[in-house]
Design a protein around this motif. Structure first.
Motif: not given
Ligand code: PLP
Length: 324
Positions: A68-70, A302-304, A40-42, A179-184
Motif C-alpha cells: 500500500s502507498n498509503h 500524477h498521484t505518485g 495524493n497520499k500527502w 481507488g476510493t475516489a477521495t482525491t476526485l
Molecule cells: C491511493 C492512490 C490513488 C487513489 O486515490 P483515491 O483518492 O483513493 O481515489 C491514485 N493514485 C495513486 C498513485 C495512489 O497511491
C-alpha cells in the motif's frame, strides 16, 4: 507543517498522438512534492495529521495491503511529524518483508496482520475497540485516507497548492486515477468553487468501478453537509471511465508495463503500474479514439505511487492481483 514540501511542477507532454488529436496534455507532478510522502497520499494525510495533533494523540493507526502507498506514506509522515504509527496489514505476514513494508518499519511503523475475513471489519466500531484495547488511544485513519479530512486535503491539490493565478482556467478536463475516489471528490469540490467550464474524469483501477459513482455522491454530500456548504458548494461535472482496469486492482499486464516504460522514456514521466499507468494508458488510448474534442486541454494528475513498482522487480511481472 508543509515547509519540506515542494510545489508540484506542471509538465507539458509533447506527444504526436495529442498533436494529431489537437489536444494539449499537461501533467501535475504530485509525485515530486516529497521523496516519500508524495502524490495524493500527502493531501489525504495532511488534515488527519493535524487533527490527530490537535486532539493530542501520539499514535496513528491505519489499514492497508502489503504494497500500500498509503501505509508507506503514513509511516513516513508519522515519523516526520513525531507521531507513532501502527499499520494493520491485510493477510499473513511474509518474510522477508517486501520493500514497502520494509520501508514502513524503517520509519518506525509497528505492523500487525489481520486475516482477510477480519480485515473486512476494518470500518467497524468493534474492530476499532479491539485495536484500541491492544494499542491504547490511537487516532484511526481509514484505509486509503478515505475520510472527510482526506477530502479536505484534496481540495488543495489544484487550487491552493499551485497558487497560480487563474491556473484553473487553463484546463478543460482533469484526469485522475481512482481507488476510493477521495482525491476526485476533493478536486471536484474545489473546482466547483471556481465556476469555470471544466470537468473531471476518473479512471477507476478496480474492476466494476461504476460503484464509485455512489461513493462520490455520498462522500461529497457528507463533506458539504459537514462544512455547512460554506467554502464549497458543488462539484464540477465528473464522469468515470471504467474500462482501463486491466483485470482489476493490482492486476498488471505486460502491455501496461511496456506502456509505462515507453512513456517514461519518451516524456520523462515515470508511472506506477497500479494507478497512474492505467490512467495514462486510458487517456492515450482515448486520444487515439477521438474521445477528447479538438482544442481540449487536459491536466493529468500524477498521484505518485512509484514506490509500488519496486515490489515488482522482485516478483514475476505477471501479477496475481495480491497487491492491494
Ligand atoms: C491511493 C492512490 C490513488 C487513489 O486515490 P483515491 O483518492 O483513493 O481515489 C491514485 N493514485 C495513486 C498513485 C495512489 O497511491
Amino acid at each position: 507543517m508543509i515547509t519540506n514540501f515542494l510545489p508540484p511542477p506542471v509538465q507539458k507532454i509533447n506527444s504526436a498522438i495529442a498533436l494529431q488529436a489537437d489536444v494539449e496534455i499537461y501533467v501535475l507532478r504530485l509525485d515530486l512534492i516529497h521523496p516519500w510522502i508524495n502524490g495524493n497520499k500527502w493531501f489525504k494525510l495532511k488534515y488527519n495529521l493535524l487533527t490527530a495533533k490537535e486532539q493530542e494523540f501520539t499514535n496513528l493507526l491505519t489499514f492497508g495491503g502489503a504494497y500500500s502507498n498509503h501505509i508507506y506514506a503514513t509511516a513516513a509522515a508519522g515519523n516526520l511529524f513525531g507521531l507513532g504509527t501502527i499499520g494493520v496489514i491485510r493477510g499473513e505476514e511474509r518474510l522477508p518483508l517486501n520493500p514497502t513494508l520494509d520501508f514502513a518499519v524503517s520509519q518506525g511503523m509497528q505492523l500487525i496482520y489481520l486475516d482477510r475475513q477480519t480485515y473486512r471489519q476494518r470500518e467497524t466500531v468493534e474492530l476499532h475497540q479491539q485495536l484500541k484495547q491492544q494499542f491504547g488511544e490511537v487516532f484511526i485513519i481509514p484505509e486509503g485516507g478515505c475520510n472527510l479530512d482526506g477530502v479536505k486535503g484534496c481540495t488543495e491539490i489544484i487550487t491552493a497548492v499551485l497558487g497560480m493565478k487563474d491556473f484553473n482556467s487553463d484546463f478543460n478536463t482533469i484526469c485522475v486515477a481512482c481507488g476510493t475516489a477521495t482525491t476526485l471528490v476533493g478536486m471536484a469540490l474545489s473546482l466547483g468553487q471556481q465556476q469555470k467550464n471544466q470537468k473531471i474524469i476518473g479512471f477507476p483501477v478496480l474492476k466494476g468501478g461504476e460503484f464509485l459513482s455512489g461513493q462520490i455522491k455520498s462522500l461529497s454530500e457528507k463533506y458539504l453537509v459537514t462544512n455547512g456548504n460554506r467554502s464549497v458548494s458543488f462539484l464540477i461535472p465528473w464522469e468515470l471511465v471504467c474500462n482501463y482496469h486491466f483485470g482489476g486492482y493490482g492486476k498488471i499486464k505486460p502491455e501496461l508495463i511496456q506502456f509505462c516504460h515507453k512513456f517514461a522514456d519518451q516524456h520523462g514521466v515515470p508511472l506506477d503500474y497500479i494507478y497512474t499507468g492505467k490512467m495514462f494508458y486510458g487517456v492515450m488510448d482515448l486520444l487515439q479514439k477521438g474521445f477528447f474534442p479538438p482544442g481540449d486541454r487536459l491536466l493529468l494528475v500524477h498521484t505518485g505511487g512509484l514506490q509500488g513498482n519496486f515490489n515488482h522487480k522482485l516478483s514475476s511481472l505477471t501479477n496475481t492481483g495480491e497487491t492491494k
